[in-house]
Write an enzyme that holds these catalytic residues in place. Structure first.
Site, PDB file in Angstrom:
ATOM      1  N   ASP A   1     -10.082  -5.545  -3.420  1.00 26.11           N
ATOM      2  CA  ASP A   1      -9.453  -4.551  -2.549  1.00 26.11           C
ATOM      3  C   ASP A   1     -10.410  -3.380  -2.323  1.00 26.11           C
ATOM      4  O   ASP A   1     -10.854  -2.733  -3.282  1.00 26.11           O
ATOM      5  CB  ASP A   1      -8.160  -4.055  -3.204  1.00 26.11           C
ATOM      6  CG  ASP A   1      -7.280  -3.241  -2.274  1.00 26.11           C
ATOM      7  OD1 ASP A   1      -7.816  -2.386  -1.549  1.00 26.11           O
ATOM      8  OD2 ASP A   1      -6.056  -3.439  -2.311  1.00 26.11           O
TER       9      ASP A   1
ATOM     10  N   HIS B   1      -7.450  -5.898   0.826  1.00 27.92           N
ATOM     11  CA  HIS B   1      -6.242  -5.089   0.986  1.00 27.92           C
ATOM     12  C   HIS B   1      -5.366  -5.527   2.158  1.00 27.92           C
ATOM     13  O   HIS B   1      -4.276  -4.994   2.336  1.00 27.92           O
ATOM     14  CB  HIS B   1      -6.660  -3.625   1.200  1.00 27.92           C
ATOM     15  CG  HIS B   1      -5.558  -2.626   1.019  1.00 27.92           C
ATOM     16  ND1 HIS B   1      -5.009  -2.323  -0.213  1.00 27.92           N
ATOM     17  CD2 HIS B   1      -4.914  -1.835   1.916  1.00 27.92           C
ATOM     18  CE1 HIS B   1      -4.081  -1.393  -0.067  1.00 27.92           C
ATOM     19  NE2 HIS B   1      -3.985  -1.080   1.211  1.00 27.92           N
TER      20      HIS B   1
ATOM     21  N   SER C   1       0.830  -1.196   0.000  1.00 28.48           N
ATOM     22  CA  SER C   1       0.000   0.000   0.000  1.00 28.48           C
ATOM     23  C   SER C   1       0.873   1.257   0.000  1.00 28.48           C
ATOM     24  O   SER C   1       1.632   1.477  -0.938  1.00 28.48           O
ATOM     25  CB  SER C   1      -0.963  -0.051   1.186  1.00 28.48           C
ATOM     26  OG  SER C   1      -1.962   0.936   1.083  1.00 28.48           O
TER      27      SER C   1
END
Length: 279
Positions: free
Chosen positions: A224, A256, A147
């Site tokens: 996600d 995610h 991320s």
């Protein structure tokens, strides 16, 4: 450098150290996994892992389940914190800015500039410390992340290809100048000049510097919940345009979080082991 935790793990050692960082102007912790080969004195390849928003130096260590294969492959794993910490370090009212959200760049704007120098901390200070204090093969160091940390891995790899010889990412923020997370961070840390933002944007660095690595691996969950922030297709298109080999894998049903990372962490460790062995 103070050792504050040490646990045996797959015949290696999972450690946490604290240092007084000159880059961050504050004490900072980092985790390091030393596989059994390193404990025996053998020089090993190493991977820096950069975690995402709200995470610490412990998150990857506890949740990713990477140590088993790292022990087999003889990989040292380094996991820094995601920002400076402390009572006198600037904070924000939101979870996606400030402490826990350093974005792996050097802030130039007040009040952030005093402590938020994460790029220098990782690529210069912590990198040099790890190489000098642990049995690391200096020409065999890779970087990966998740991320915000995936953004950090892609950007630091393109900024420092002489230091990082392999790169991969889980669900990275590929074009931070074009998503709310990145716009919020960059406008606060760097100011309003979007030309300056380009120097810290993975997509823009790729377009300006071109292909630098034999291959890049990105894994993305198709379910996600933050997909709109990530823009993997834009990064894929830019890789095609500049001739950078990219393996972008979309995984149906995965979100995610770290269950997603657990599911594919072995692939990333094996990817780096192959890339670093070919240097």
């Amino acid at each position: 450098m103070e050792l504050i935790q040490n646990n045996k793990c797959f015949d290696g050692e999972q450690r946490v150290y604290q240092i007084q960082s000159t880059s961050l102007n504050v004490a900072s912790k980092f985790s390091i996994y030393l596989p059994p080969q390193a404990l025996a004195g053998e020089a090993c390849s190493a991977l820096f892992y950069l975690a995402g928003l709200t995470c610490t130096e412990e998150t990857f260590v506890i949740k990713a389940h990477a140590q088993r294969l790292a022990a087999q492959l003889g990989l040292i794993l380094i996991a820094p914190d995601t920002s400076p910490r402390g009572e006198h370090v600037a904070k924000a009212d939101h979870w996606d800015l400030g402490q826990g959200a350093g974005f792996y760049i050097n802030a130039s704007q007040a009040p952030w500039a005093e402590h938020y120098q994460m790029q220098s901390y990782i690529a210069d200070e912590l990198y040099a410390l790890v190489v000098s204090e642990f049995p690391v093969l200096k020409d065999s160091i890779g970087i990966f992340g998740h991320s915000m940390g995936g953004h950090g891995a892609l950007t630091l790899a393109w900024k420092y290809p002489e230091k990082f010889k392999s790169v991969s990412a889980f669900a990275p923020i590929c074009a931070p100048s074009e998503c709310p997370w990145g716009e919020k961070a960059f406008s606060n840390y760097l100011g309003a000049d979007r030309e300056e933002w380009k120097q810290h944007d993975a997509l823009q660095l790729l377009k300006s510097k071109g292909a630098l690595f034999k291959e890049v691996l990105i894994d993305q969950g198709a379910a996600d919940q933050f997909y709109s922030q990530l823009n993997p297709e834009k990064y894929q298109q830019a890789c095609i345009e500049v001739g950078q080999k990219l393996t972008l894998r979309q995984h149906a049903g995965y979100d995610h979080g770290y269950f997603f990372i657990q599911s594919f962490i072995d692939d990333h460790l094996q990817f780096h082991a192959i890339q670093l062995d070919h240097q």
